[in-house]
Motif scaffolding. Structure first.
Motif, PDB file in Angstrom:
ATOM      1  N   GLY A 180     -14.676  19.980  -8.398  1.00  0.00           N
ATOM      2  CA  GLY A 180     -13.995  19.706  -9.612  1.00  0.00           C
ATOM      3  C   GLY A 180     -13.389  18.253  -9.686  1.00  0.00           C
ATOM      4  O   GLY A 180     -13.669  17.444  -8.845  1.00  0.00           O
ATOM      5  N   THR A 181     -12.272  18.046 -10.505  1.00  0.00           N
ATOM      6  CA  THR A 181     -11.666  16.618 -10.563  1.00  0.00           C
ATOM      7  C   THR A 181     -10.332  16.746  -9.735  1.00  0.00           C
ATOM      8  O   THR A 181      -9.657  17.700  -9.956  1.00  0.00           O
ATOM      9  N   VAL A 182     -10.022  16.074  -8.947  1.00  0.00           N
ATOM     10  CA  VAL A 182      -8.826  15.622  -8.087  1.00  0.00           C
ATOM     11  C   VAL A 182      -8.361  14.532  -8.807  1.00  0.00           C
ATOM     12  O   VAL A 182      -8.623  13.348  -8.727  1.00  0.00           O
ATOM     13  N   VAL A 183      -7.091  14.632  -9.449  1.00  0.00           N
ATOM     14  CA  VAL A 183      -6.020  13.676  -9.839  1.00  0.00           C
ATOM     15  C   VAL A 183      -5.326  13.188  -8.445  1.00  0.00           C
ATOM     16  O   VAL A 183      -4.547  14.012  -7.731  1.00  0.00           O
ATOM     17  N   VAL A 184      -5.304  11.952  -8.080  1.00  0.00           N
ATOM     18  CA  VAL A 184      -4.935  11.439  -6.859  1.00  0.00           C
ATOM     19  C   VAL A 184      -3.382  11.192  -6.901  1.00  0.00           C
ATOM     20  O   VAL A 184      -3.042  10.404  -7.647  1.00  0.00           O
ATOM     21  N   SER A 185      -2.481  11.769  -6.298  1.00  0.00           N
ATOM     22  CA  SER A 185      -0.906  11.704  -6.115  1.00  0.00           C
ATOM     23  C   SER A 185      -0.784  10.601  -5.155  1.00  0.00           C
ATOM     24  O   SER A 185      -1.034  10.923  -3.797  1.00  0.00           O
ATOM     25  N   LEU A 186       0.222   9.837  -5.306  1.00  0.00           N
ATOM     26  CA  LEU A 186       0.729   8.967  -4.211  1.00  0.00           C
ATOM     27  C   LEU A 186       1.999   9.540  -3.662  1.00  0.00           C
ATOM     28  O   LEU A 186       2.848  10.330  -4.220  1.00  0.00           O
ATOM     29  N   SER A 187       2.125   9.375  -2.239  1.00  0.00           N
ATOM     30  CA  SER A 187       3.367   9.966  -1.567  1.00  0.00           C
ATOM     31  C   SER A 187       4.675   9.489  -1.784  1.00  0.00           C
ATOM     32  O   SER A 187       4.368   8.056  -2.371  1.00  0.00           O
ATOM     33  N   ASP A 188       5.606  10.094  -1.482  1.00  0.00           N
ATOM     34  CA  ASP A 188       6.867   9.102  -2.154  1.00  0.00           C
ATOM     35  C   ASP A 188       7.277   8.436  -0.896  1.00  0.00           C
ATOM     36  O   ASP A 188       7.041   8.820   0.196  1.00  0.00           O
ATOM     37  N   ALA A 244     -26.162   2.522  -4.260  1.00  0.00           N
ATOM     38  CA  ALA A 244     -27.633   2.041  -4.417  1.00  0.00           C
ATOM     39  C   ALA A 244     -27.884   0.929  -2.991  1.00  0.00           C
ATOM     40  O   ALA A 244     -28.228  -0.005  -3.163  1.00  0.00           O
ATOM     41  N   GLY A 245     -27.235   1.556  -1.998  1.00  0.00           N
ATOM     42  CA  GLY A 245     -27.581   1.156  -0.771  1.00  0.00           C
ATOM     43  C   GLY A 245     -26.515   0.094  -0.460  1.00  0.00           C
ATOM     44  O   GLY A 245     -26.631  -0.624   0.955  1.00  0.00           O
ATOM     45  N   ASN A 246     -25.422  -0.305  -1.039  1.00  0.00           N
ATOM     46  CA  ASN A 246     -24.357  -1.201  -0.854  1.00  0.00           C
ATOM     47  C   ASN A 246     -23.083  -0.417  -0.563  1.00  0.00           C
ATOM     48  O   ASN A 246     -22.657   0.598  -1.331  1.00  0.00           O
ATOM     49  N   ASP A 247     -22.523  -0.659   0.433  1.00  0.00           N
ATOM     50  CA  ASP A 247     -21.183  -0.161   0.833  1.00  0.00           C
ATOM     51  C   ASP A 247     -20.037  -0.920   0.249  1.00  0.00           C
ATOM     52  O   ASP A 247     -19.986  -2.017   0.222  1.00  0.00           O
ATOM     53  N   PHE A 248     -19.077  -0.142  -0.284  1.00  0.00           N
ATOM     54  CA  PHE A 248     -17.956  -0.694  -1.021  1.00  0.00           C
ATOM     55  C   PHE A 248     -16.788   0.084  -0.212  1.00  0.00           C
ATOM     56  O   PHE A 248     -16.669   1.276  -0.393  1.00  0.00           O
ATOM     57  N   SER A 249     -15.726  -0.628  -0.204  1.00  0.00           N
ATOM     58  CA  SER A 249     -14.252  -0.175   0.257  1.00  0.00           C
ATOM     59  C   SER A 249     -13.462  -0.253  -0.957  1.00  0.00           C
ATOM     60  O   SER A 249     -13.240  -1.244  -1.582  1.00  0.00           O
ATOM     61  N   LEU A 250     -12.665   1.225  -0.812  1.00  0.00           N
ATOM     62  CA  LEU A 250     -11.788   1.465  -1.962  1.00  0.00           C
ATOM     63  C   LEU A 250     -10.458   1.866  -1.648  1.00  0.00           C
ATOM     64  O   LEU A 250     -10.541   2.891  -0.838  1.00  0.00           O
ATOM     65  N   SER A 251      -9.509   1.090  -1.593  1.00  0.00           N
ATOM     66  CA  SER A 251      -8.115   1.437  -1.183  1.00  0.00           C
ATOM     67  C   SER A 251      -7.776   2.665  -1.982  1.00  0.00           C
ATOM     68  O   SER A 251      -7.986   2.837  -2.965  1.00  0.00           O
ATOM     69  N   LEU A 252      -7.345   3.638  -1.300  1.00  0.00           N
ATOM     70  CA  LEU A 252      -7.141   4.967  -1.584  1.00  0.00           C
ATOM     71  C   LEU A 252      -5.957   5.097  -2.720  1.00  0.00           C
ATOM     72  O   LEU A 252      -6.085   5.727  -3.583  1.00  0.00           O
ATOM     73  N   ASP A 253      -5.106   3.943  -2.806  1.00  0.00           N
ATOM     74  CA  ASP A 253      -4.083   4.151  -3.791  1.00  0.00           C
ATOM     75  C   ASP A 253      -4.691   3.530  -5.038  1.00  0.00           C
ATOM     76  O   ASP A 253      -3.995   3.488  -5.950  1.00  0.00           O
ATOM     77  N   HIS A 254      -5.570   2.934  -4.927  1.00  0.00           N
ATOM     78  CA  HIS A 254      -6.514   2.313  -6.066  1.00  0.00           C
ATOM     79  C   HIS A 254      -7.140   3.396  -6.946  1.00  0.00           C
ATOM     80  O   HIS A 254      -7.352   3.297  -8.200  1.00  0.00           O
ATOM     81  N   TYR A 313       0.863  -1.235   0.008  1.00  0.00           N
ATOM     82  CA  TYR A 313       0.066  -0.024  -0.088  1.00  0.00           C
ATOM     83  C   TYR A 313       0.792   1.368   0.082  1.00  0.00           C
ATOM     84  O   TYR A 313       1.845   1.258   0.628  1.00  0.00           O
ATOM     85  N   GLN A 314       0.556   2.080  -0.857  1.00  0.00           N
ATOM     86  CA  GLN A 314       1.194   3.426  -0.720  1.00  0.00           C
ATOM     87  C   GLN A 314       0.143   4.524  -0.328  1.00  0.00           C
ATOM     88  O   GLN A 314      -1.093   4.615  -1.048  1.00  0.00           O
ATOM     89  N   LEU A 337     -15.615   8.442  -9.851  1.00  0.00           N
ATOM     90  CA  LEU A 337     -14.381   7.917  -9.468  1.00  0.00           C
ATOM     91  C   LEU A 337     -13.654   6.973 -10.652  1.00  0.00           C
ATOM     92  O   LEU A 337     -14.511   6.363 -11.463  1.00  0.00           O
ATOM     93  N   GLU A 338     -12.344   7.345 -11.081  1.00  0.00           N
ATOM     94  CA  GLU A 338     -11.553   6.769 -12.127  1.00  0.00           C
ATOM     95  C   GLU A 338     -10.591   5.916 -11.089  1.00  0.00           C
ATOM     96  O   GLU A 338      -9.921   6.236 -10.269  1.00  0.00           O
ATOM     97  N   LEU A 339     -10.413   4.633 -11.231  1.00  0.00           N
ATOM     98  CA  LEU A 339      -9.525   3.891 -10.714  1.00  0.00           C
ATOM     99  C   LEU A 339      -8.419   3.683 -11.479  1.00  0.00           C
ATOM    100  O   LEU A 339      -8.540   3.888 -12.879  1.00  0.00           O
ATOM    101  N   ARG A 340      -7.050   3.237 -11.038  1.00  0.00           N
ATOM    102  CA  ARG A 340      -5.902   2.996 -11.720  1.00  0.00           C
ATOM    103  C   ARG A 340      -5.858   1.990 -12.721  1.00  0.00           C
ATOM    104  O   ARG A 340      -5.333   1.852 -13.725  1.00  0.00           O
ATOM    105  N   ASP A 341      -6.909   1.058 -12.430  1.00  0.00           N
ATOM    106  CA  ASP A 341      -7.120  -0.137 -13.527  1.00  0.00           C
ATOM    107  C   ASP A 341      -7.912   0.322 -14.835  1.00  0.00           C
ATOM    108  O   ASP A 341      -8.260  -0.537 -15.487  1.00  0.00           O
TER     109      ASP A 341
END
Length: 87
Positions: free
Chosen positions: A79-87, A59-69, A7-8, A30-34
């Motif tokens: 607006g749109t936020v492009v997620v940067s991974l920490s160094d 739609a009433g279902n919870d989903f967990s997304l790893s932030l680095d995904h 994980y990053q 959301l757009e995922l890295r894959d």
């Protein structure tokens, strides 16, 4: 993050933007890295076993997304936020 990758963390500004979306329960695109794209209501951030997750409601279902995904997230008020991974 692939199954074999460690994980990053994401950068602090992007994390704070996600906190804001959860506080207001914004519906995010959301757009995922894959390349997968999805939409859901931001509920909360959760830290479990060394990994930060965004919990979204679809739609009433919870989903967990790893932030680095997460590659990017969008809402009209922030607006749109492009997620940067920490160094």
């Amino acid at each position: 993050m692939l199954m074999n990758d460690e994980y990053q963390s994401i950068n602090c500004d992007d994390y704070q933007s996600l906190e804001l979306t959860c506080q207001h329960n914004y519906i995010l695109k959301l757009e995922l890295r894959d390349g997968e794209k999805l939409e859901g209501k931001a509920n909360k951030l959760k830290f479990t076993k060394g990994i930060d997750y965004l919990i979204i409601d679809q739609a009433g279902n919870d989903f967990s997304l790893s932030l680095d995904h997460i590659l990017s997230f969008t809402h009209p008020k922030i607006g749109t936020v492009v997620v940067s991974l920490s160094d």
